[in-house]
Scaffold this motif. Sequence first.
Motif, mmCIF file in Angstrom:
data_model
loop_
_atom_site.group_PDB
_atom_site.id
_atom_site.type_symbol
_atom_site.label_atom_id
_atom_site.label_comp_id
_atom_site.label_asym_id
_atom_site.label_seq_id
_atom_site.Cartn_x
_atom_site.Cartn_y
_atom_site.Cartn_z
ATOM 1 N N TYR A 192 -6.784 -3.872 -8.325
ATOM 2 C CA TYR A 192 -5.874 -2.748 -8.495
ATOM 3 C C TYR A 192 -5.097 -2.888 -9.800
ATOM 4 N N LEU A 225 -5.121 -2.747 0.248
ATOM 5 C CA LEU A 225 -5.464 -1.494 -0.420
ATOM 6 C C LEU A 225 -6.831 -0.918 -0.082
ATOM 7 N N ASN A 250 0.848 -1.196 0.000
ATOM 8 C CA ASN A 250 0.000 0.000 0.000
ATOM 9 C C ASN A 250 0.884 1.246 0.000
ATOM 10 N N PRO A 279 -0.847 -6.702 -2.051
ATOM 11 C CA PRO A 279 -1.091 -5.393 -1.427
ATOM 12 C C PRO A 279 -2.405 -5.324 -0.639
#
Length: 312
Positions: free
Chosen positions: A261, A188, A161, A186
């Motif tokens: 993402y 996020l 992040n 990640p």
Amino acid sequence: MNRPPHRPRTGPDPAVRNLIDLATAAFPPLATEMTDIADVRAFLAARPRPDGPAPAVARVSDRDADGVPVRVYDPAVHATAPVIVFCHGGGFVLCDLDSHDAFCRSLARATEAVVVSVDYRRAPEHPFPAAPEDAYTALSWTAAIFPGRRIAVAGDSAGANLATVLTLLARDRGGPAITCQALYYPMLDPTRSRASHRENAQGYFLTADHLRWYWDAYVPRPADRTSPYAAPLAGADLSGLPPAHLVTAGFDPLRDDGLAYATALASAGVSVTVHHHAGMFHGFLSMAGALPAAAEARETAFATLRGALAPG
């Protein structure tokens, strides 16, 4: 952007299942039986250290990056080696320079890059935006100390992040220039609303309870949960960011956040590579010594980052 193929869902293979169980047993029962941060950190500090010597790196030094502690790993391969600014995971609450020391040593050796590991301030004592501001200070210091070098940002989990937030901050604040970003499973999105958060809520090391506890500590103010610098999946403008490499795991609650993402980055015109490991779980890259498949995956991840940092 390459997408992982759809396959019928089955459980982890026995070796992975055993490693999940061992990792879970060694981790504090936070958010359920244990909620005091001092107790959690004391539990982790009391765990036995890994056996064997740490991977050798030519020069390792603890430095002050304009007020932010960092640890610099220099493999001393050549005088103009690229630099990786690394942010450790731990839900913005746990872990430190020591917890990721072996990982950063391996990263420096495999990429032949200088690694600057950032000891950012942690929640709940220092909630958002302390961590990204510390990481940005360390990034700016790195660019000044190593002028003219190619710089990557990298991190695992909450550190991923912070790594991608660094690309947003660098774009929005006019630098420093970042060549690429490496994001390992990640963390996020504080809404935790995608399917993998339900499918993998319990039983695969990182749990839904952990994630709720981490996010509550890191962004206690509801208004901050829509900031792109806290939650990059909250409708952030991702245009103009450097190429990204993401690693995701099939039995990770964060799986779908990472994949979403990657899609969002690609839609914004960012070059993206995804390595999805359907049979793995959160944190597996740090367990390469215990599982050959994890070692192979980490070798691939580090080789990808090395290639992205190569000139030309």
